[in-house]
Design an enzyme around this catalytic site. Structure first.
Site, PDB file in Angstrom:
ATOM      1  N   GLU A   1       1.971  -3.473   5.796  1.00  0.00           N
ATOM      2  CA  GLU A   1       0.995  -3.111   4.751  1.00  0.00           C
ATOM      3  C   GLU A   1       1.299  -3.839   3.437  1.00  0.00           C
ATOM      4  O   GLU A   1       0.943  -3.385   2.364  1.00  0.00           O
ATOM      5  CB  GLU A   1       0.977  -1.596   4.545  1.00  0.00           C
ATOM      6  CG  GLU A   1       2.217  -1.004   3.880  1.00  0.00           C
ATOM      7  CD  GLU A   1       3.326  -0.652   4.860  1.00  0.00           C
ATOM      8  OE1 GLU A   1       3.405  -1.269   5.939  1.00  0.00           O
ATOM      9  OE2 GLU A   1       4.115   0.247   4.529  1.00  0.00           O
TER      10      GLU A   1
ATOM     11  N   ASP B   1      -6.317   0.256   9.966  1.00  0.00           N
ATOM     12  CA  ASP B   1      -6.709  -1.165  10.023  1.00  0.00           C
ATOM     13  C   ASP B   1      -7.846  -1.462   9.038  1.00  0.00           C
ATOM     14  O   ASP B   1      -7.867  -2.519   8.397  1.00  0.00           O
ATOM     15  CB  ASP B   1      -7.153  -1.541  11.449  1.00  0.00           C
ATOM     16  CG  ASP B   1      -5.966  -1.648  12.397  1.00  0.00           C
ATOM     17  OD1 ASP B   1      -4.815  -1.606  11.906  1.00  0.00           O
ATOM     18  OD2 ASP B   1      -6.198  -1.756  13.619  1.00  0.00           O
TER      19      ASP B   1
ATOM     20  N   ILE C   1       0.865  -1.195   0.000  1.00  0.00           N
ATOM     21  CA  ILE C   1       0.000   0.000   0.000  1.00  0.00           C
ATOM     22  C   ILE C   1       0.901   1.245   0.000  1.00  0.00           C
ATOM     23  O   ILE C   1       1.797   1.377   0.847  1.00  0.00           O
ATOM     24  CB  ILE C   1      -0.925   0.015   1.235  1.00  0.00           C
ATOM     25  CG1 ILE C   1      -1.812  -1.241   1.239  1.00  0.00           C
ATOM     26  CG2 ILE C   1      -1.786   1.271   1.235  1.00  0.00           C
ATOM     27  CD1 ILE C   1      -2.701  -1.378   2.458  1.00  0.00           C
TER      28      ILE C   1
END
Lengths: 319, 175
Positions: free
Chosen positions: A220, A193, A177
């Site tokens: 991530e 989250d 990400i």
């Protein structure tokens, strides 16, 4: 990823029709029941059925007996863990000991006492379901509920061994990400989250075949392991676009203003180790980030150039 | 009901067989048949039959065989067997009063049942029994009923390839 069926499946193996039917009648209200009248059919069921939770296995059968069937089950990694209950007319203590030493979980004598046998089978199935639940929990990431790193490492090891042996293609992609730390700093860890869960579920939707694995690799970062032939670049492009299309606001990202991902993919078709394949996918991910993020770069050269040898403009992430 | 049907199929003529074997002096065969009935009667909770079968098995295995004791054991066995067979027949007749009482074969329904049964039979899935039983009922009175019954019997015997072939023949006949 194959969903786990709620009903358990019991394979009943007995050459005597009456015993076979009696055992099937005892459990078929609560389970799927498969029947086999001989060792060959029993082994075929065990190897080809999607999942068998318990085998009720007659010891005395024409041809290969129950002990031989159990030995073959234990020697095959596809069937090695299937619990087996022996059903036998032989009441000799040495026979019982032999069966249990071979790995049977229980020993039931014929003629069976239906209520007792039914209760014992229920107990076994309950324990099997609990064990499976625990295994599932141990394989899943607590936050995103997709496979965890531990499961992924095992799956990658097995997949690399398989592709090294068969030459079947194996692709591994790492999905990161973009600017996730900035997202957490801007929106808080709770919102972070939520993003991890949403992205994880989107990644998991790309793992549709039985042996595909979508896992949280760490932080991530996610991993997508796809054994067998697949058009990797189009699949990764689609995944990248699906995540951007979620339009999750990310003002801290200089890329698009929404949550995006960078993806690096590597394809092997022959001898490869897990660390080699991971290093290749990681290298591609690094390239994708270096090239500006929100893009996919893979080593799947089949789709990077058209048949005329020129770069295919429909494929992004080319550098 | 399925166990009762199987019991009738396997032991409907057992009393006659015991009499014949007794007349022919086939004591080992009598012991074998009694042993089979003893094992099977446990599934039907027919404890009295199991006891008489055990007594017959012992009498037939005795050395030397006491012919009077054997005849007594055979008589008691046959009497108890007759009781269990009657009860089993009542059970089967009661269980079959639904679809079996159809006045006419329902070919449309039979077609969809046969199609549904085919993959179950091929997979050895026990759900096939219920589907095949309903199929037999749907074909009641027609010339294809026997074919459906044969498929059910073959599946009962775990002869999956024969059951598939019979079912294919039935599906073809229903076209």
């Amino acid at each position: 990823m194959t969903p786990i069926p709620a009903r358990q499946t019991v394979l009943v193996v007995d050459d005597d029709r009456f015993t076979r039917t009696a055992l099937a009648e005892l459990v078929h209200d609560e389970c799927n029941v498969l029947l086999a009248g001989d060792a060959t059919t029993a082994l075929w069921h065990a190897r080809s059925s999607e999942r068998i939770d318990l085998i009720l296995l007659d010891v005395e059968m024409p041809g290969e007996n129950g002990y031989e069937v159990l030995r073959q089950l234990r020697n095959d990694e596809r069937t090695a863990d299937i619990p087996v209950v022996f059903i036998t007319g032989a009441t000799d203590e040495a026979d019982e000991e032999r069966g249990l030493l071979l790995g049977a979980v229980d020993y039931v004598f014929k003629p069976i006492r239906p209520a007792i046998v039914q209760a014992r089978i229920r107990n076994h199935l309950r324990m099997i379901a609990q064990r499976r639940d625990l295994e599932q929990l141990a394989q899943r990431d607590g936050l995103t509920e997709i496979y965890n790193r531990r499961y992924f490492d095992q799956a990658l090891e097995l997949a690399c061994r398989s592709t090294s042996r068969t030459g079947e293609p194996l692709s591994l992609s790492l999905i990161d990400i973009d600017h996730f730390k900035a997202y957490n700093d801007t929106y808080g860890h709770g919102a972070g989250d939520d993003v991890l869960r949403t992205v994880a579920q989107t990644v998991a939707q790309s793992a549709r075949r039985p042996y595909d694995v979508a896992a949280r690799y760490g932080g991530e970062e996610f991993a997508l392991l796809l054994p067998g032939p697949i058009e990797l670049d189009p699949l990764l492009q689609r995944l990248r676009m699906e995540i951007a299309a979620l339009e999750i606001e990310h003002t801290g990202s200089p890329v698009l203003g929404v949550v995006t991902v960078s993806i690096g993919g590597a394809v092997a078709a022959g001898p490869v180790t897990p660390s080699e394949l991971l290093a290749r996918a990681d290298g591609m991910l690094y390239e994708a980030k270096r090239a500006g993020r929100n893009r996919t770069i893979s080593s799947d050269v089949r789709y990077r150039y058209g048949t005329d040898g020129l770069p295919d403009p429909s494929v992004d992430g080319l550098t | 009901m399925r166990l009762a049907r199987g019991f009738i199929r396997d032991f409907g003529d057992a009393a006659d067989r015991v009499d014949e074997m007794q007349a022919a002096g086939l004591h080992a065969e009598i012991a074998g048949l009694a042993h089979q009935v003893k094992g099977t009667s446990g599934y039907l909770a027919a404890t009295a039959l199991a006891d008489t079968a055990l007594a017959l098995e012992r009498a037939a295995k005795a050395a030397p065989v006491d012919r009077v004791a054997l005849a007594d054991a055979a008589e008691a066995f046959n009497r108890e067997l007759g009781r269990v067979l009657s009860a089993a027949a009542e059970l089967v007749a009661g269980g079959g009063s639904g679809d079996g009482a159809r006045p006419q074969a329902d070919y449309e329904r039979a077609r969809s049942l046969a199609a549904a049964a085919r993959p179950l039979v091929e997979a050895g899935n026990y759900d096939a029994v219920a589907t095949l039983e309903t199929l037999v009922g749907a074909l009641a009175g027609s010339e294809l009923q026997e074919v459906a019954e044969a498929a059910l019997e073959q599946f009962d015997e775990a002869d999956l390839s024969a059951a598939c072939a019979t079912l294919d023949r039935l599906i073809e006949g229903l076209r």
